[in-house]
Scaffold this motif. Sequence first.
Motif, PDB file in Angstrom:
ATOM      1  N   ARG A 103      -0.588   2.617  -3.790  1.00 39.91           N
ATOM      2  CA  ARG A 103      -1.307   2.967  -2.562  1.00 39.91           C
ATOM      3  C   ARG A 103      -0.339   3.612  -1.568  1.00 39.91           C
ATOM      4  N   VAL A 105       1.595   4.291   1.754  1.00 44.15           N
ATOM      5  CA  VAL A 105       1.982   3.451   2.884  1.00 44.15           C
ATOM      6  C   VAL A 105       2.336   4.369   4.047  1.00 44.15           C
ATOM      7  N   GLN A 257       0.745  -3.133  -1.442  1.00 45.17           N
ATOM      8  CA  GLN A 257       0.101  -2.725  -2.691  1.00 45.17           C
ATOM      9  C   GLN A 257      -0.897  -3.773  -3.163  1.00 45.17           C
ATOM     10  N   ASN A 302      -1.804   0.479   5.091  1.00 44.47           N
ATOM     11  CA  ASN A 302      -2.298   1.059   3.836  1.00 44.47           C
ATOM     12  C   ASN A 302      -3.748   1.505   3.982  1.00 44.47           C
TER      13      ASN A 302
END
Length: 510
Positions: A103, A105, A257, A302
């Motif tokens: 993902r 950041v 994550q 995120n």
Amino acid sequence: MATESISHDGTKTAKIEKQAPLPSFKTSVSLKYVKLGCYYLLNNLLALCLVPLITIAAIQASQLNHNDIKNLYQLLEYHLIAVMALSSVIVFGLFAYYMTQPRPVYLVDFACYRPPDNLKVKSREIYERAKQGLFGFNESSLKFLEKVFERSGLGDETYLPAVMHENPPKPSFLAARDEAEREMYGALDNLFKSTKVNTKEIGILVVNCSIFQPIPSLSSMIVNKYKLRGNIKTVNLGGMGCSAGLIGIDIAKDMLQVHRNTYAVIVSMENVVTEWYSGNRKSMLIPNCLFRTGCSAVLLSNKTSDKRRAKYKLQHVVRTHMAADDAAFNCVRQEPDDIGVIGVSLSRDLMTVAGNALKANITTLGPLVLPISEQILFVASLIAKKVMSSKMKIKPYIPDFKLAFEHFCIHAGGRAVIDELEKNLNLSEVHVEPSRMTLYRFGNTSSSSLWYELAYTEAKGRMKKGDRVWQIAFGSGFKCNSAVWQALRSVKPSESNPWADFIHEFPVKV
């Protein structure tokens, strides 16, 4: 520019004037264009190979008539089940690929604590107070301190905690707690003001301070102060030195994550009160000359919705740990001296160990960030050195990291650290300017220094969309850590930028 004058009593005073723009990095014109040509050619090699295939496919498609298209449609209709199965496999593969990707950041914003003006201290002032016997140093230590202060690269507007301004100073646990609270809450207040984030949305908190570790912990103090939610994931890092801030970034990245749609806050600081050394071992006196009050707070996210307002996207974090080597393990060490006074000892091998750690770190980082052209030149030089070593001496090729990054934030650990990296990485004065000016204006603020440097770059208006930033930090253990960020937009400094009031006075000649 800073000019020095010597008064009748022998003391030095510095006058700061505006400095002319620093010269840019110079290189051979021919080599420059050869390298740039290789850079653009090899990095676009895949696209260049695809162009002929796309062209041929477009020409063939343009030559299809109505009957050809009708026959193709009938063929697909006849094999409908096969087409649907193939389509399902493709969709499933794309979905699986998407789900397994890390993902993104985002760095929404960060803030640095700027102490009040009454906590400013001049290096000469510390030395004069030491001569009066306020710190218990002997004559030999005083001479050593004077030399270190003169060569430290620190200016006359750094900050020390309130207790260190008392006559005589009386460091204590309560004074250390007061310093920690002022730093952490000062940085966090600025961060929450600039981001307007709801503190109940913060799901991850990472705090690092090497020396001061009270009970309850520093992270618990923050949770209590801002009434953060009960299921927040907290991490408290200690004993990791000046590189702990990037370790905190790496930990927060990994946690982001796992935990969806949340924020992570990383607080980086050091405690000067606890770190202050009042003995006479010279290897332990250096931190007294370099370390000053400072703290940073960083907000990571995120959430896809935060991409629009975020400043940067985290691309890489590379950590190198050298503790398996005894020399590296012992080069920065907290221990008692001969009479039992505790301090942090710096070994003579420190710069050698730091160089080895940097080499190991960039060996890992290089393939991730360097253009293919630089990697080919580096490998070619290694092969040539191995093949031709018996006939001639060939210097190893040092990759040009200026092709990978526009900005460099080198930990302001001391003048020697900055000088060595400027030399070894072949950087220009402009590249190391944020580090030198941070050391001059704020001193070594430990793991938070990287963020004062990034704030300097922003205050100068140099951060443009797409620019890449390399943060490099060293710490006890021994560790060398790197973080790579990319600007999502042309970044404007936050209202709480610590350089806001006096950025026009910099750079100065140190």
